[in-house]
Design a protein around this motif. Structure first.
Motif, PDB file in Angstrom:
ATOM      1  N   GLU A   1     -35.421 -22.042   3.683  1.00  0.00           N
ATOM      2  CA  GLU A   1     -34.592 -23.223   3.922  1.00  0.00           C
ATOM      3  C   GLU A   1     -34.564 -23.644   5.393  1.00  0.00           C
ATOM      4  N   GLN A   2     -35.222 -22.882   6.260  1.00  0.00           N
ATOM      5  CA  GLN A   2     -35.182 -23.182   7.687  1.00  0.00           C
ATOM      6  C   GLN A   2     -36.553 -23.523   8.282  1.00  0.00           C
ATOM      7  N   ILE A   3     -37.527 -23.829   7.451  1.00  0.00           N
ATOM      8  CA  ILE A   3     -38.884 -24.091   7.944  1.00  0.00           C
ATOM      9  C   ILE A   3     -38.915 -25.278   8.900  1.00  0.00           C
ATOM     10  N   GLU A   4     -38.295 -26.383   8.542  1.00  0.00           N
ATOM     11  CA  GLU A   4     -38.302 -27.566   9.419  1.00  0.00           C
ATOM     12  C   GLU A   4     -37.557 -27.289  10.718  1.00  0.00           C
ATOM     13  N   ALA A   5     -36.432 -26.592  10.630  1.00  0.00           N
ATOM     14  CA  ALA A   5     -35.684 -26.249  11.842  1.00  0.00           C
ATOM     15  C   ALA A   5     -36.511 -25.319  12.728  1.00  0.00           C
ATOM     16  N   PHE A   6     -37.259 -24.402  12.106  1.00  0.00           N
ATOM     17  CA  PHE A   6     -38.138 -23.523  12.873  1.00  0.00           C
ATOM     18  C   PHE A   6     -39.198 -24.339  13.610  1.00  0.00           C
ATOM     19  N   ARG A   7     -39.822 -25.291  12.912  1.00  0.00           N
ATOM     20  CA  ARG A   7     -40.853 -26.122  13.540  1.00  0.00           C
ATOM     21  C   ARG A   7     -40.299 -26.873  14.756  1.00  0.00           C
ATOM     22  N   GLN A   8     -39.077 -27.374  14.638  1.00  0.00           N
ATOM     23  CA  GLN A   8     -38.450 -28.073  15.760  1.00  0.00           C
ATOM     24  C   GLN A   8     -38.168 -27.113  16.915  1.00  0.00           C
ATOM     25  N   ALA A   9     -37.657 -25.931  16.591  1.00  0.00           N
ATOM     26  CA  ALA A   9     -37.377 -24.934  17.626  1.00  0.00           C
ATOM     27  C   ALA A   9     -38.669 -24.482  18.299  1.00  0.00           C
ATOM     28  N   PHE A  10     -39.734 -24.325  17.520  1.00  0.00           N
ATOM     29  CA  PHE A  10     -41.023 -23.938  18.078  1.00  0.00           C
ATOM     30  C   PHE A  10     -41.515 -25.003  19.063  1.00  0.00           C
ATOM     31  N   ALA A  11     -41.389 -26.263  18.681  1.00  0.00           N
ATOM     32  CA  ALA A  11     -41.817 -27.358  19.570  1.00  0.00           C
ATOM     33  C   ALA A  11     -41.042 -27.330  20.884  1.00  0.00           C
ATOM     34  N   GLU A  12     -39.786 -26.929  20.830  1.00  0.00           N
ATOM     35  CA  GLU A  12     -38.963 -26.883  22.048  1.00  0.00           C
ATOM     36  C   GLU A  12     -39.381 -25.762  22.992  1.00  0.00           C
ATOM     37  N   VAL A  13     -39.835 -24.628  22.447  1.00  0.00           N
ATOM     38  CA  VAL A  13     -40.215 -23.500  23.308  1.00  0.00           C
ATOM     39  C   VAL A  13     -41.719 -23.460  23.600  1.00  0.00           C
ATOM     40  N   LEU A  14     -42.478 -24.346  22.976  1.00  0.00           N
ATOM     41  CA  LEU A  14     -43.925 -24.366  23.166  1.00  0.00           C
ATOM     42  C   LEU A  14     -44.365 -24.458  24.634  1.00  0.00           C
ATOM     43  N   PRO A  15     -43.683 -25.241  25.478  1.00  0.00           N
ATOM     44  CA  PRO A  15     -44.104 -25.283  26.886  1.00  0.00           C
ATOM     45  C   PRO A  15     -44.120 -23.911  27.562  1.00  0.00           C
ATOM     46  N   LEU A  16     -43.270 -22.991  27.121  1.00  0.00           N
ATOM     47  CA  LEU A  16     -43.245 -21.645  27.699  1.00  0.00           C
ATOM     48  C   LEU A  16     -44.546 -20.903  27.394  1.00  0.00           C
ATOM     49  N   LEU A  17     -45.080 -21.134  26.210  1.00  0.00           N
ATOM     50  CA  LEU A  17     -46.352 -20.525  25.819  1.00  0.00           C
ATOM     51  C   LEU A  17     -47.524 -21.222  26.500  1.00  0.00           C
ATOM     52  N   SER A  18     -47.527 -22.529  26.437  1.00  0.00           N
ATOM     53  CA  SER A  18     -48.703 -23.271  26.901  1.00  0.00           C
ATOM     54  C   SER A  18     -48.917 -23.196  28.413  1.00  0.00           C
ATOM     55  N   ARG A  19     -47.904 -22.817  29.171  1.00  0.00           N
ATOM     56  CA  ARG A  19     -48.097 -22.677  30.614  1.00  0.00           C
ATOM     57  C   ARG A  19     -48.480 -21.254  31.034  1.00  0.00           C
ATOM     58  N   ALA A  20     -48.599 -20.354  30.067  1.00  0.00           N
ATOM     59  CA  ALA A  20     -48.943 -18.962  30.376  1.00  0.00           C
ATOM     60  C   ALA A  20     -50.367 -18.848  30.913  1.00  0.00           C
ATOM     61  N   GLU A  21     -50.547 -17.952  31.849  1.00  0.00           N
ATOM     62  CA  GLU A  21     -51.873 -17.671  32.402  1.00  0.00           C
ATOM     63  C   GLU A  21     -52.788 -17.187  31.273  1.00  0.00           C
ATOM     64  N   GLY A  22     -53.949 -17.781  31.160  1.00  0.00           N
ATOM     65  CA  GLY A  22     -54.923 -17.370  30.153  1.00  0.00           C
ATOM     66  C   GLY A  22     -54.779 -18.037  28.805  1.00  0.00           C
ATOM     67  N   TYR A  23     -53.714 -18.834  28.600  1.00  0.00           N
ATOM     68  CA  TYR A  23     -53.532 -19.569  27.350  1.00  0.00           C
ATOM     69  C   TYR A  23     -54.660 -20.588  27.200  1.00  0.00           C
ATOM     70  N   ARG A  24     -55.275 -20.635  26.010  1.00  0.00           N
ATOM     71  CA  ARG A  24     -56.400 -21.537  25.775  1.00  0.00           C
ATOM     72  C   ARG A  24     -56.204 -22.431  24.552  1.00  0.00           C
ATOM     73  N   GLY A  25     -55.014 -22.440  23.972  1.00  0.00           N
ATOM     74  CA  GLY A  25     -54.742 -23.298  22.823  1.00  0.00           C
ATOM     75  C   GLY A  25     -54.144 -22.504  21.673  1.00  0.00           C
ATOM     76  N   HIS A  26     -53.630 -23.230  20.700  1.00  0.00           N
ATOM     77  CA  HIS A  26     -53.006 -22.571  19.547  1.00  0.00           C
ATOM     78  C   HIS A  26     -53.053 -23.488  18.334  1.00  0.00           C
ATOM     79  N   ILE A  27     -52.744 -22.891  17.198  1.00  0.00           N
ATOM     80  CA  ILE A  27     -52.498 -23.639  15.976  1.00  0.00           C
ATOM     81  C   ILE A  27     -51.355 -22.941  15.254  1.00  0.00           C
ATOM     82  N   LEU A  28     -50.456 -23.722  14.697  1.00  0.00           N
ATOM     83  CA  LEU A  28     -49.373 -23.198  13.876  1.00  0.00           C
ATOM     84  C   LEU A  28     -49.640 -23.707  12.468  1.00  0.00           C
ATOM     85  N   ALA A  29     -49.969 -22.809  11.552  1.00  0.00           N
ATOM     86  CA  ALA A  29     -50.382 -23.203  10.206  1.00  0.00           C
ATOM     87  C   ALA A  29     -49.468 -22.572   9.164  1.00  0.00           C
ATOM     88  N   GLN A  30     -49.042 -23.394   8.214  1.00  0.00           N
ATOM     89  CA  GLN A  30     -48.178 -22.945   7.134  1.00  0.00           C
ATOM     90  C   GLN A  30     -49.021 -22.459   5.972  1.00  0.00           C
TER      91      GLN A  30
END
Length: 122
Positions: free
Chosen positions: A13-42
């Motif tokens: 029941e929280q999948i959509e809320a999770f997706r929104q929360a993930f989008a909010e914290v994504l900048p923390l991941l994407s600015r990491a040293e060595g990060y080269r991209g990601h995919i979030l797949a259901q």
């Protein structure tokens, strides 16, 4: 190239809320040293399981860099309440996905290339 595979079981029941929360914290991941991209797949058979696949330059960039950082702590704080159980994480070593004769002619990897006729049997 290293692929981090994180299997994320999320409360149904929280999948959509999770997706929104993930989008909010994504900048923390994407600015990491060595990060080269990601995919979030259901998952199709198990839609309450999402798979986060992150490409890293090296295993050290992920484990000693991002996982040991304050950004990782904040990233996890932003999404951990949506998990129905502990996520599982593992790593694969390899390069980019290779193109093959079985690729979809409309895929991004095949754009601009002539399609080869092929017989498909199921």
């Amino acid at each position: 190239m290293i692929y981090e595979i994180a299997v994320l079981p999320v409360h149904k029941e929280q999948i959509e809320a999770f997706r929104q929360a993930f989008a909010e914290v994504l900048p923390l991941l994407s600015r990491a040293e060595g990060y080269r991209g990601h995919i979030l797949a259901q998952g199709i058979e198990t839609p309450e399981v999402l798979n986060l696949i992150v490409r890293w330059r090296s295993i050290e960039d992920h484990t000693q860099g991002f996982e040991a950082s304050e950004d990782h702590e904040a990233f996890m704080r932003g999404i951990q309440d949506y998990f129905s159980e502990e996520p599982k994480v593992y790593h694969l070593e390899g390069g980019a996905f290779a193109e093959s004769e079985h690729d979809d002619v409309d895929s991004a990897a095949s754009i601009g290339k002539a399609a080869k006729p092929r017989n498909l049997r199921i």
